[in-house]
Design a protein around this motif. Sequence first.
Motif, PDB file in Angstrom:
ATOM      1  N   ALA A   8       0.838  -1.195   0.000  1.00 48.76           N
ATOM      2  CA  ALA A   8       0.000   0.000   0.000  1.00 48.76           C
ATOM      3  C   ALA A   8       0.880   1.255   0.000  1.00 48.76           C
ATOM      4  O   ALA A   8       0.619   2.219  -0.733  1.00 48.76           O
ATOM      5  N   TRP A   9       1.938   1.242   0.822  1.00 50.59           N
ATOM      6  CA  TRP A   9       2.854   2.385   0.888  1.00 50.59           C
ATOM      7  C   TRP A   9       3.528   2.614  -0.456  1.00 50.59           C
ATOM      8  O   TRP A   9       3.638   3.749  -0.927  1.00 50.59           O
ATOM      9  N   GLN A  10       3.954   1.514  -1.105  1.00 46.56           N
ATOM     10  CA  GLN A  10       4.609   1.638  -2.415  1.00 46.56           C
ATOM     11  C   GLN A  10       3.640   2.225  -3.437  1.00 46.56           C
ATOM     12  O   GLN A  10       4.026   3.042  -4.274  1.00 46.56           O
ATOM     13  N   GLY A  11       2.365   1.826  -3.333  1.00 43.84           N
ATOM     14  CA  GLY A  11       1.354   2.373  -4.232  1.00 43.84           C
ATOM     15  C   GLY A  11       1.222   3.879  -4.067  1.00 43.84           C
ATOM     16  O   GLY A  11       1.084   4.617  -5.052  1.00 43.84           O
ATOM     17  N   TRP A  12       1.303   4.340  -2.800  1.00 44.98           N
ATOM     18  CA  TRP A  12       1.221   5.783  -2.538  1.00 44.98           C
ATOM     19  C   TRP A  12       2.424   6.508  -3.133  1.00 44.98           C
ATOM     20  O   TRP A  12       2.286   7.567  -3.761  1.00 44.98           O
ATOM     21  N   SER A  25       3.685   9.657 -10.319  1.00 38.80           N
ATOM     22  CA  SER A  25       2.918   9.692 -11.572  1.00 38.80           C
ATOM     23  C   SER A  25       2.975  11.105 -12.148  1.00 38.80           C
ATOM     24  O   SER A  25       3.219  12.066 -11.415  1.00 38.80           O
ATOM     25  N   PRO A  26       2.768  11.261 -13.458  1.00 36.95           N
ATOM     26  CA  PRO A  26       2.815  12.613 -14.065  1.00 36.95           C
ATOM     27  C   PRO A  26       1.903  13.612 -13.336  1.00 36.95           C
ATOM     28  O   PRO A  26       2.317  14.735 -13.045  1.00 36.95           O
ATOM     29  N   ILE A  66       3.455  14.568 -10.015  1.00 31.70           N
ATOM     30  CA  ILE A  66       4.596  15.483 -10.161  1.00 31.70           C
ATOM     31  C   ILE A  66       4.104  16.900 -10.476  1.00 31.70           C
ATOM     32  O   ILE A  66       4.528  17.868  -9.846  1.00 31.70           O
ATOM     33  N   ILE A  67       3.169  17.005 -11.431  1.00 34.46           N
ATOM     34  CA  ILE A  67       2.642  18.329 -11.795  1.00 34.46           C
ATOM     35  C   ILE A  67       2.002  18.988 -10.579  1.00 34.46           C
ATOM     36  O   ILE A  67       2.241  20.161 -10.280  1.00 34.46           O
ATOM     37  N   PHE A  68       1.210  18.196  -9.837  1.00 29.24           N
ATOM     38  CA  PHE A  68       0.549  18.781  -8.669  1.00 29.24           C
ATOM     39  C   PHE A  68       1.568  19.249  -7.633  1.00 29.24           C
ATOM     40  O   PHE A  68       1.420  20.329  -7.055  1.00 29.24           O
ATOM     41  N   LEU A 111       9.059  19.871  -0.940  1.00 30.49           N
ATOM     42  CA  LEU A 111      10.343  19.737  -1.630  1.00 30.49           C
ATOM     43  C   LEU A 111      10.844  18.294  -1.529  1.00 30.49           C
ATOM     44  O   LEU A 111      11.312  17.713  -2.512  1.00 30.49           O
ATOM     45  N   VAL A 112      10.724  17.707  -0.334  1.00 31.91           N
ATOM     46  CA  VAL A 112      11.208  16.334  -0.129  1.00 31.91           C
ATOM     47  C   VAL A 112      10.395  15.351  -0.974  1.00 31.91           C
ATOM     48  O   VAL A 112      10.955  14.559  -1.740  1.00 31.91           O
ATOM     49  N   THR A 113       9.051  15.399  -0.884  1.00 33.42           N
ATOM     50  CA  THR A 113       8.249  14.446  -1.667  1.00 33.42           C
ATOM     51  C   THR A 113       8.355  14.755  -3.162  1.00 33.42           C
ATOM     52  O   THR A 113       8.382  13.847  -3.991  1.00 33.42           O
ATOM     53  N   GLY A 114       8.443  16.038  -3.500  1.00 34.55           N
ATOM     54  CA  GLY A 114       8.522  16.435  -4.905  1.00 34.55           C
ATOM     55  C   GLY A 114       9.841  16.023  -5.544  1.00 34.55           C
ATOM     56  O   GLY A 114       9.858  15.517  -6.676  1.00 34.55           O
ATOM     57  N   LEU A 115      10.961  16.236  -4.826  1.00 39.12           N
ATOM     58  CA  LEU A 115      12.261  15.832  -5.373  1.00 39.12           C
ATOM     59  C   LEU A 115      12.354  14.315  -5.458  1.00 39.12           C
ATOM     60  O   LEU A 115      12.974  13.767  -6.365  1.00 39.12           O
ATOM     61  N   PHE A 116      11.711  13.625  -4.500  1.00 38.10           N
ATOM     62  CA  PHE A 116      11.639  12.160  -4.593  1.00 38.10           C
ATOM     63  C   PHE A 116      10.898  11.777  -5.873  1.00 38.10           C
ATOM     64  O   PHE A 116      11.344  10.918  -6.647  1.00 38.10           O
TER      65      PHE A 116
END
Lengths: 130, 114
Positions: free
Chosen positions: A55-59, A65-66, A69-71, B29-34
């Motif tokens: 579940a953690w890996q899914g998060w 995901s694109p 990243i955009i968000f 920044l941490v989650t985004g750079l990850f």
Amino acid sequence: MSRKPYVRQMSKTSWFLTHSRYKNYMLHEVTCIFIAIYAVILIVGLFRLGQGPEAWQGWLDGLRSPLGIIFQILAFIFSVIHTWSWFKVVPQAMRIQRGEDFVPGNLIVGVHYGVLAVISLFVLILAGVA
Amino acid sequence: MARSSKAIPWFLFAGGGTATAFILPVIILVTGLFALFGAFSGALSYETMQAFIGNWLIKIIVFGILFLTLWHVAHRLRVVAHDFGIRADTGVAIVVYGLAAVGTIATIVALLNV
């Protein structure tokens, strides 16, 4: 009353586009939309963490995901806008008197940025960057 | 100085605004750079995060940050709704503060399950 008061025509939904001061106001007000969505993502992450490794890996995959990243890029920009606009008004909200005089606003704002730098550095070290 | 008659909403709004101003940029920044470069992948691994959130002091700090954040954004969303022309303030208030309450309970449940 027969008099008809003058009512200025103003759009209820786009009034803030009429003046740069209103645009700035709306810019820092809408930061809360991105912060709210990001907070929900974090709470979902806490649930996923309790549900096990898959579940953690899914998060984490969702973050990468694109759309994720955009968000996060947008959320980062708006969170910085929030910080900047919040610190800017601190001298008005926090009046510190020392003796006869008030502590200068620039000093109070400067201390806030200093604390921001320390906290940010601490989190980055905790995450293993340094 | 004028005294506000809405001490609790103002404390939550100001406290949340301050907490998010200090902590959120670096967290994103941490989650985004990850997400972008795979940086901090060790720190965000399942085992590390389990141990991190498993700590009671961390649980309390994380709860404090999320609790204040939720009530800060709830208050501001109420104002934003008004600014975008939604004038049903009572309904908006019930929705945003209700969601903040649900989010607060969800945060507690999630933290207790880690």
